[in-house]
Design an enzyme around this catalytic site. Structure first.
Site, PDB file in Angstrom:
ATOM      1  N   TRP A  19      -3.844  -0.246  -3.473  1.00 48.49           N
ATOM      2  CA  TRP A  19      -5.260  -0.104  -3.780  1.00 48.49           C
ATOM      3  C   TRP A  19      -6.088  -0.245  -2.518  1.00 48.49           C
ATOM      4  O   TRP A  19      -5.692  -0.915  -1.564  1.00 48.49           O
ATOM      5  CB  TRP A  19      -5.718  -1.168  -4.787  1.00 48.49           C
ATOM      6  N   HIS A  45      -8.675  -4.029  -4.716  1.00 50.11           N
ATOM      7  CA  HIS A  45      -8.240  -5.402  -4.414  1.00 50.11           C
ATOM      8  C   HIS A  45      -9.323  -6.429  -4.741  1.00 50.11           C
ATOM      9  O   HIS A  45      -9.032  -7.507  -5.259  1.00 50.11           O
ATOM     10  CB  HIS A  45      -7.801  -5.507  -2.955  1.00 50.11           C
ATOM     11  N   ASP A  79      -4.403  -5.671   4.453  1.00 49.09           N
ATOM     12  CA  ASP A  79      -4.454  -4.255   4.849  1.00 49.09           C
ATOM     13  C   ASP A  79      -4.995  -4.074   6.259  1.00 49.09           C
ATOM     14  O   ASP A  79      -4.688  -3.069   6.905  1.00 49.09           O
ATOM     15  CB  ASP A  79      -5.283  -3.431   3.848  1.00 49.09           C
ATOM     16  N   ARG A  96      -1.881  -5.528   8.704  1.00 51.79           N
ATOM     17  CA  ARG A  96      -0.673  -4.709   8.865  1.00 51.79           C
ATOM     18  C   ARG A  96      -0.791  -3.691   9.992  1.00 51.79           C
ATOM     19  O   ARG A  96       0.209  -3.231  10.520  1.00 51.79           O
ATOM     20  CB  ARG A  96      -0.291  -4.001   7.564  1.00 51.79           C
ATOM     21  N   HIS A 126       3.892  -4.038   1.399  1.00 56.92           N
ATOM     22  CA  HIS A 126       2.870  -3.538   0.476  1.00 56.92           C
ATOM     23  C   HIS A 126       3.436  -2.646  -0.621  1.00 56.92           C
ATOM     24  O   HIS A 126       2.690  -2.250  -1.521  1.00 56.92           O
ATOM     25  CB  HIS A 126       1.790  -2.767   1.244  1.00 56.92           C
ATOM     26  N   HIS A 156      -3.185 -10.206  -2.258  1.00 64.88           N
ATOM     27  CA  HIS A 156      -3.143  -8.760  -1.993  1.00 64.88           C
ATOM     28  C   HIS A 156      -1.948  -8.076  -2.690  1.00 64.88           C
ATOM     29  O   HIS A 156      -2.109  -7.051  -3.351  1.00 64.88           O
ATOM     30  CB  HIS A 156      -3.091  -8.538  -0.487  1.00 64.88           C
ATOM     31  N   ASP A 175      -1.328  -4.853  -5.125  1.00 66.30           N
ATOM     32  CA  ASP A 175      -0.629  -3.612  -4.749  1.00 66.30           C
ATOM     33  C   ASP A 175       0.515  -3.255  -5.700  1.00 66.30           C
ATOM     34  O   ASP A 175       0.764  -2.078  -5.962  1.00 66.30           O
ATOM     35  CB  ASP A 175      -0.068  -3.726  -3.326  1.00 66.30           C
ATOM     36  N   HIS A 188       2.769   2.573  -5.303  1.00 67.22           N
ATOM     37  CA  HIS A 188       3.330   1.547  -4.410  1.00 67.22           C
ATOM     38  C   HIS A 188       4.728   1.123  -4.862  1.00 67.22           C
ATOM     39  O   HIS A 188       5.381   0.317  -4.190  1.00 67.22           O
ATOM     40  CB  HIS A 188       2.394   0.337  -4.321  1.00 67.22           C
ATOM     41  N   HIS A 192      -1.670   9.717  -3.004  1.00 68.97           N
ATOM     42  CA  HIS A 192      -1.680   8.259  -2.860  1.00 68.97           C
ATOM     43  C   HIS A 192      -3.097   7.741  -2.595  1.00 68.97           C
ATOM     44  O   HIS A 192      -3.547   6.775  -3.215  1.00 68.97           O
ATOM     45  CB  HIS A 192      -0.733   7.822  -1.736  1.00 68.97           C
ATOM     46  N   ASP A 252      -5.364   5.028  -4.598  1.00 70.52           N
ATOM     47  CA  ASP A 252      -5.834   3.803  -3.951  1.00 70.52           C
ATOM     48  C   ASP A 252      -7.349   3.690  -3.993  1.00 70.52           C
ATOM     49  O   ASP A 252      -7.881   2.592  -4.215  1.00 70.52           O
ATOM     50  CB  ASP A 252      -5.424   3.793  -2.466  1.00 70.52           C
TER      51      ASP A 252
HETATM   52  N1  DCM Z   1       2.660   3.358   1.296  1.00 69.02           N
HETATM   53  C1  DCM Z   1       3.509   3.306   0.214  1.00 69.02           C
HETATM   54  N2  DCM Z   1       4.818   3.635   0.366  1.00 69.02           N
HETATM   55  C2  DCM Z   1       5.303   4.018   1.567  1.00 69.02           C
HETATM   56  C3  DCM Z   1       4.448   4.090   2.686  1.00 69.02           C
HETATM   57  C4  DCM Z   1       3.113   3.749   2.504  1.00 69.02           C
HETATM   58  O1  DCM Z   1       3.080   2.947  -0.879  1.00 69.02           O
HETATM   59  N3  DCM Z   1       6.591   4.309   1.683  1.00 69.02           N
HETATM   60  C5  DCM Z   1       1.246   3.028   1.091  1.00 69.02           C
HETATM   61  C6  DCM Z   1       0.649   1.955   1.965  1.00 69.02           C
HETATM   62  C7  DCM Z   1      -0.797   2.385   2.043  1.00 69.02           C
HETATM   63  C8  DCM Z   1      -0.728   3.901   2.002  1.00 69.02           C
HETATM   64  O2  DCM Z   1       0.535   4.209   1.383  1.00 69.02           O
HETATM   65  O3  DCM Z   1      -1.497   1.967   0.865  1.00 69.02           O
HETATM   66  C9  DCM Z   1      -0.842   4.556   3.356  1.00 69.02           C
HETATM   67  O4  DCM Z   1       0.133   3.982   4.195  1.00 69.02           O
HETATM   68  P1  DCM Z   1       0.128   4.213   5.771  1.00 69.02           P
HETATM   69  O5  DCM Z   1      -1.204   3.739   6.235  1.00 69.02           O
HETATM   70  O6  DCM Z   1       1.268   3.363   6.260  1.00 69.02           O
HETATM   71  O7  DCM Z   1       0.329   5.663   5.950  1.00 69.02           O
HETATM   72 ZN    ZN Z   2      -1.788   2.389  -1.170  1.00 76.15          ZN
HETATM   73 ZN    ZN Z   3      -1.801  -3.088   0.635  1.00 74.34          ZN
END
Ligand code: DCM
Ligand code: ZN
Ligand code: ZN
Ligand code: DCM
Ligand code: DCM
Length: 263
Positions: free
Chosen positions: A1, A6, A43, A46, A58, A114, A118, A124, A147, A151
């Site tokens: 999210w 969140h 967030d 990370r 996450h 958090h 998520d 996720h 995605h 979110d």
């Molecule tokens: N994300 C996910 N699964 C993955 C990689 C990323 O759920 N294998 C999620 C984390 C963030 C969003 O996707 O909410 C974007 O991630 P990033 O900023 O790492 O591209």
């Molecule tokens: Zn996400």
């Molecule tokens: Zn997160």
């Protein structure tokens, strides 16, 4: 999210804290620090060099085959660098570990606030197309990905705005009313049927399974590339978005109360 999701989860959770839970939050986070104000810290963290280790926490990349078959397998899907299930287990234990510094216990609680949010976002709990990050879509004509819409864009539309006190208050109050006496009143006990902080990994796995199932029920059913989501897809998604955010908030409140009782 995103931030609105969140903060809404944290605001709903705060509503369900008992006296011990309220005092636990004040002791661990510091006097006057709200759960909503720290709910998106993870967030930001990370993407820092100090916080890079926490990026895999996450999500859990379930290697299932939606929309035909959904399911999470902890051994298969939680890699050596960890996932949201192992993170919830680790930080549940660290939040109450008196041998750790106050700042490490605080950080553990901030991670939990958090991640318990998520884990209710279906994408996720899904490996397909990197949790939908690689599914191009448009939102009101603007190119984005599936995605990101789950979110942020769809949550903001459901909440009636971007992050502001007014939006958070009205969206949280609406979902709290549904939990207390509306469409979620009979489901809510099931949301917190796993509430034992000593078996956090089992609870978190059950929560991941619950959200992952929605990928087969709805989220990944409509996956024609480049589709416009701000229309019938949004209309079909909004009940799931509200359900998952309400669920995350109600669960987080119960989890903090359980942590307080175990401390
Ligand atoms: N994300 C996910 N699964 C993955 C990689 C990323 O759920 N294998 C999620 C984390 C963030 C969003 O996707 O909410 C974007 O991630 P990033 O900023 O790492 O591209
Ligand atoms: Zn996400
Ligand atoms: Zn997160
Ligand atoms: N850390 C963690 N989970 C653990 C052990 C450590 O998240 N089981 C984090 C806490 C700190 C960082 O790693 O951000 C460094 O930990 P330490 O301060 O214990 O060296
Ligand atoms: N922050 C937090 N929890 C931490 C570290 C930071 O909530 N363990 C918050 C407090 C500030 C912001 O993140 O609002 C930036 O903190 P810092 O200056 O520690 O990076």
């Amino acid at each position: 999210w995103g931030v609105v999701g969140h903060a809404t989860v944290a605001t709903i959770a705060t509503h369900y804290l008992n006296d011990a839970g309220k005092s636990y939050i004040s002791t661990k986070l510091g006097p006057g620090v709200t759960m909503a104000s720290v709910a998106s810290w993870a967030d930001n963290f990370r993407y820092t060099s100090a916080g890079r280790f926490s990026a895999p926490f996450h999500f859990i990349d379930a290697e299932d085959t939606p929309p035909t078959s959904c399911g999470v397998d902890l051994t298969r899907d939680c890699g050596p660098t960890g996932c949201v299930v192992s993170a919830i287990n680790n930080y549940t234990s660290r939040a109450n570990d008196a041998s750790l510094s106050a700042s490490n216990q605080k950080q553990a609680l901030e991670f939990l606030i958090h991640f318990i949010g998520d884990i209710t976002q279906p994408l996720h709990d899904e490996a397909e197309e990197l949790g939908g990050n690689h599914i191009p879509v448009t939102w009101d004509g603007t190119a984005t990905n599936l995605h990101s819409c789950w979110d942020t864009q769809m949550v903001e539309k459901a909440a009636g705005g971007t992050n502001s006190t007014a939006t958070l208050t009205s969206f949280s109050n609406k979902l709290i009313a549904e939990i207390d006496g509306g469409m979620y009143s009979s489901a809510k006990d099931g949301w917190i049927s796993c509430d034992n902080v000593a078996t956090a990994s089992d609870c978190a796995l059950a929560w991941a399974q619950d959200a992952n199932a929605l990928n087969c029920q709805y989220v990944l059913k409509a996956n024609e590339t480049g589709m416009e989501l701000d229309g019938s897809y949004y209309d079909g998604a909004v009940p799931y978005i509200e359900l998952q955010i309400a669920k995350g908030g109600y669960r987080l409140g119960a989890w903090v109360n359980a942590l307080a009782a175990a401390a």
